[in-house]
Design a protein around this motif. Structure first.
Motif, PDB file in Angstrom:
ATOM      1  N   HIS A  52     -48.805  -3.142  -4.363  1.00 21.93           N
ATOM      2  CA  HIS A  52     -48.664  -1.590  -4.269  1.00 21.93           C
ATOM      3  C   HIS A  52     -48.862  -1.084  -2.763  1.00 21.93           C
ATOM      4  CE1 HIS A  52     -48.914  -2.000  -8.549  1.00 21.93           C
ATOM      5  NE2 HIS A  52     -50.141  -2.440  -8.765  1.00 21.93           N
ATOM      6  N   VAL A  53     -48.043  -2.065  -1.974  1.00 24.49           N
ATOM      7  CA  VAL A  53     -48.070  -1.472  -0.499  1.00 24.49           C
ATOM      8  C   VAL A  53     -46.894  -0.516  -0.595  1.00 24.49           C
ATOM      9  CG1 VAL A  53     -47.842  -2.122   1.764  1.00 24.49           C
ATOM     10  CG2 VAL A  53     -49.210  -3.534   0.310  1.00 24.49           C
ATOM     11  N   PRO A  54     -46.898   0.753  -0.020  1.00 21.52           N
ATOM     12  CA  PRO A  54     -45.897   1.630   0.151  1.00 21.52           C
ATOM     13  C   PRO A  54     -44.635   0.849   0.734  1.00 21.52           C
ATOM     14  CG  PRO A  54     -47.772   2.756   0.805  1.00 21.52           C
ATOM     15  CD  PRO A  54     -48.255   1.240   0.567  1.00 21.52           C
ATOM     16  N   VAL A  55     -43.366   1.026   0.412  1.00 23.07           N
ATOM     17  CA  VAL A  55     -42.278   0.517   1.186  1.00 23.07           C
ATOM     18  C   VAL A  55     -42.103   1.207   2.527  1.00 23.07           C
ATOM     19  CG1 VAL A  55     -39.765   0.144   0.901  1.00 23.07           C
ATOM     20  CG2 VAL A  55     -41.235   0.221  -1.236  1.00 23.07           C
ATOM     21  N   THR A  56     -42.433   2.289   2.576  1.00 27.70           N
ATOM     22  CA  THR A  56     -42.477   3.010   3.835  1.00 27.70           C
ATOM     23  C   THR A  56     -43.033   2.417   5.020  1.00 27.70           C
ATOM     24  OG1 THR A  56     -44.078   4.663   3.187  1.00 27.70           O
ATOM     25  CG2 THR A  56     -41.727   5.207   2.870  1.00 27.70           C
ATOM     26  N   VAL A  57     -44.115   1.611   4.799  1.00 20.85           N
ATOM     27  CA  VAL A  57     -45.000   1.140   5.794  1.00 20.85           C
ATOM     28  C   VAL A  57     -44.712  -0.269   6.021  1.00 20.85           C
ATOM     29  CG1 VAL A  57     -46.788   2.534   5.487  1.00 20.85           C
ATOM     30  CG2 VAL A  57     -46.965   0.286   4.502  1.00 20.85           C
ATOM     31  N   LEU A  58     -43.745  -0.840   5.329  1.00 22.87           N
ATOM     32  CA  LEU A  58     -43.378  -2.436   5.500  1.00 22.87           C
ATOM     33  C   LEU A  58     -42.407  -2.198   6.490  1.00 22.87           C
ATOM     34  CD1 LEU A  58     -43.031  -3.379   1.679  1.00 22.87           C
ATOM     35  CD2 LEU A  58     -44.922  -4.105   3.133  1.00 22.87           C
ATOM     36  N   VAL A  71     -33.719 -18.548   9.910  1.00 25.48           N
ATOM     37  CA  VAL A  71     -32.884 -17.528   9.131  1.00 25.48           C
ATOM     38  C   VAL A  71     -33.653 -17.493   7.835  1.00 25.48           C
ATOM     39  CG1 VAL A  71     -30.794 -17.285   7.951  1.00 25.48           C
ATOM     40  CG2 VAL A  71     -30.755 -18.064  10.349  1.00 25.48           C
ATOM     41  N   GLY A  72     -34.058 -18.372   7.281  1.00 23.29           N
ATOM     42  CA  GLY A  72     -34.850 -18.746   5.927  1.00 23.29           C
ATOM     43  C   GLY A  72     -36.010 -17.782   5.805  1.00 23.29           C
ATOM     44  N   VAL A  73     -36.785 -17.845   7.107  1.00 22.78           N
ATOM     45  CA  VAL A  73     -38.191 -17.363   7.012  1.00 22.78           C
ATOM     46  C   VAL A  73     -37.748 -15.763   6.978  1.00 22.78           C
ATOM     47  CG1 VAL A  73     -40.045 -16.661   8.791  1.00 22.78           C
ATOM     48  CG2 VAL A  73     -39.488 -19.178   8.293  1.00 22.78           C
ATOM     49  N   PHE A  74     -36.889 -15.513   7.807  1.00 23.46           N
ATOM     50  CA  PHE A  74     -36.468 -14.122   7.691  1.00 23.46           C
ATOM     51  C   PHE A  74     -36.121 -13.579   6.647  1.00 23.46           C
ATOM     52  CE2 PHE A  74     -33.892 -10.442   8.354  1.00 23.46           C
ATOM     53  CZ  PHE A  74     -34.358  -9.520   9.474  1.00 23.46           C
ATOM     54  N   ALA A  75     -35.295 -14.246   5.923  1.00 24.98           N
ATOM     55  CA  ALA A  75     -34.889 -13.955   4.616  1.00 24.98           C
ATOM     56  C   ALA A  75     -35.797 -13.876   3.545  1.00 24.98           C
ATOM     57  CB  ALA A  75     -33.627 -14.801   4.304  1.00 24.98           C
ATOM     58  N   VAL A  76     -36.868 -14.746   3.599  1.00 21.28           N
ATOM     59  CA  VAL A  76     -37.915 -14.762   2.553  1.00 21.28           C
ATOM     60  C   VAL A  76     -38.856 -13.536   2.785  1.00 21.28           C
ATOM     61  CG1 VAL A  76     -40.087 -15.891   1.974  1.00 21.28           C
ATOM     62  CG2 VAL A  76     -38.034 -17.470   2.297  1.00 21.28           C
ATOM     63  N   TRP A  77     -39.071 -13.297   4.124  1.00 22.92           N
ATOM     64  CA  TRP A  77     -39.917 -12.091   4.578  1.00 22.92           C
ATOM     65  C   TRP A  77     -39.241 -10.862   4.095  1.00 22.92           C
ATOM     66  CZ3 TRP A  77     -39.104  -9.731   9.792  1.00 22.92           C
ATOM     67  CH2 TRP A  77     -39.712  -8.527   9.922  1.00 22.92           C
ATOM     68  N   ALA A  78     -38.113 -10.535   4.561  1.00 27.98           N
ATOM     69  CA  ALA A  78     -37.229  -9.344   4.242  1.00 27.98           C
ATOM     70  C   ALA A  78     -37.183  -9.088   2.588  1.00 27.98           C
ATOM     71  CB  ALA A  78     -36.104  -9.447   4.897  1.00 27.98           C
ATOM     72  N   PHE A  79     -36.556 -10.160   1.875  1.00 24.72           N
ATOM     73  CA  PHE A  79     -36.145 -10.003   0.570  1.00 24.72           C
ATOM     74  C   PHE A  79     -37.100 -10.410  -0.436  1.00 24.72           C
ATOM     75  CE2 PHE A  79     -32.252 -10.265   3.209  1.00 24.72           C
ATOM     76  CZ  PHE A  79     -31.773  -9.289   2.792  1.00 24.72           C
ATOM     77  N   VAL A  80     -38.131 -11.039  -0.081  1.00 25.92           N
ATOM     78  CA  VAL A  80     -39.057 -11.817  -1.425  1.00 25.92           C
ATOM     79  C   VAL A  80     -40.322 -11.359  -0.838  1.00 25.92           C
ATOM     80  CG1 VAL A  80     -40.111 -13.986  -2.123  1.00 25.92           C
ATOM     81  CG2 VAL A  80     -37.730 -13.663  -1.575  1.00 25.92           C
ATOM     82  N   ALA A  81     -41.028 -11.511   0.435  1.00 21.59           N
ATOM     83  CA  ALA A  81     -42.510 -11.309   0.538  1.00 21.59           C
ATOM     84  C   ALA A  81     -42.738  -9.521   0.749  1.00 21.59           C
ATOM     85  CB  ALA A  81     -42.669 -11.517   2.018  1.00 21.59           C
ATOM     86  N   GLU A  82     -41.651  -8.815   1.277  1.00 19.99           N
ATOM     87  CA  GLU A  82     -41.736  -7.561   1.148  1.00 19.99           C
ATOM     88  C   GLU A  82     -41.618  -6.884  -0.335  1.00 19.99           C
ATOM     89  OE1 GLU A  82     -39.957  -4.927   4.143  1.00 19.99           O
ATOM     90  OE2 GLU A  82     -40.992  -6.141   5.654  1.00 19.99           O
ATOM     91  N   THR A  83     -40.883  -7.461  -1.200  1.00 19.73           N
ATOM     92  CA  THR A  83     -40.764  -6.886  -2.400  1.00 19.73           C
ATOM     93  C   THR A  83     -41.810  -7.268  -3.164  1.00 19.73           C
ATOM     94  OG1 THR A  83     -38.288  -7.203  -2.330  1.00 19.73           O
ATOM     95  CG2 THR A  83     -39.171  -7.108  -4.458  1.00 19.73           C
ATOM     96  N   THR A  84     -42.435  -8.289  -3.127  1.00 20.51           N
ATOM     97  CA  THR A  84     -43.760  -8.714  -3.827  1.00 20.51           C
ATOM     98  C   THR A  84     -44.837  -7.940  -3.361  1.00 20.51           C
ATOM     99  OG1 THR A  84     -42.878 -10.997  -3.618  1.00 20.51           O
ATOM    100  CG2 THR A  84     -45.340 -10.721  -4.074  1.00 20.51           C
ATOM    101  N   LEU A  85     -44.897  -7.614  -2.208  1.00 21.53           N
ATOM    102  CA  LEU A  85     -46.167  -6.806  -1.715  1.00 21.53           C
ATOM    103  C   LEU A  85     -45.988  -5.420  -2.069  1.00 21.53           C
ATOM    104  CD1 LEU A  85     -46.301  -7.781   2.182  1.00 21.53           C
ATOM    105  CD2 LEU A  85     -47.862  -8.098   0.477  1.00 21.53           C
TER     106      LEU A  85
END
Length: 227
Positions: free
Chosen positions: A185-191, A166-180
């Protein structure tokens, strides 16, 4: 496969956490809908589509947790050997858990949509007259909950630890994608997560591909490590 689905459905519905997570996602969306329904200075915004934001992402996290529990309960209670004995094939185990969790994810998404509308109306807000933006928002929620649940199943099978998965999913969804998005400058639409929430075809396709690959890896891991 029919027996595998029946076995997995009994397991999923017997877990109190399954229904608590579904209910929690619905409550979050009702609260969000109520908040936006009470607003009277929305301008060009509408309460219904605006209510899908942080709340639907948190709801998707809860669905992912339910997916993780598909394997987490076996490892926690030491029943994986029984599951293997009954269902035999690792591929059948993963497929059955993926299908049942996808159904639960879809159910949760529908509950979230309905309770969002109920919250908006309870707050005195109006539902959108057109189906365009509202339809895209609903499609994004349903895709997000289904794919998040499947991602949870894959992570549960790969990591064999509920909290870690659950922690890995949360970090990926809420931290890693926001950082990217912010720094690279990765478009949110491709994340995967963010793009799916926005009903972006590219992000949804990426999420689907990642989920399929991860489920395949979980099946291979189950065969090699727990065989």
């Amino acid at each position: 496969m029919k027996n595998a689905l029946a076995y997995e459905w009994v397991r999923a519905r017997s877990l109190g956490s399954t229904w608590l997570l579904v209910a929690g996602a619905g409550v979050l969306q009702f609260a969000s809908g109520l908040y936006w329904g009470l607003k009277r200075d929305l301008g060009d915004l509408d309460a219904f589509t605006s209510a899908f934001g942080p709340a639907d992402r948190l709801g998707a996290l809860l669905v992912a947790a339910a997916g993780v529990a598909a394997f987490g309960s076996d490892h926690q209670h030491g029943t994986l050997a029984t599951t293997r004995l009954v269902l035999r094939s690792p591929l059948r185990i993963v497929a059955a858990r993926a299908l049942v969790t996808a159904g639960l994810g879809l159910l949760t998404g529908v509950v979230m949509v309905v309770l969002t509308a109920a919250g908006v109306r309870t707050g005195g807000g109006a539902l959108p007259a057109g189906a365009g933006a509202a339809g895209r928002a609903v499609a994004g929620v349903l895709a997000l909950t289904v794919l998040s649940g499947l991602a949870g199943v894959a992570l549960g099978g790969l990591l064999r630890h509920t909290g870690l998965a659950v922690g890995v999913f949360a970090v990926w969804a809420f931290v890693a994608e926001t950082t990217l998005a912010a720094l690279a400058h990765v478009p949110v639409t491709v994340l995967p997560f963010g793009g799916t929430a926005l009903s972006a075809p590219a992000g949804t396709a990426v999420f689907a591909v990642v989920v399929v690959l991860a489920l395949g890896a979980a099946a291979v891991t189950l065969a090699r490590r727990d065989g």
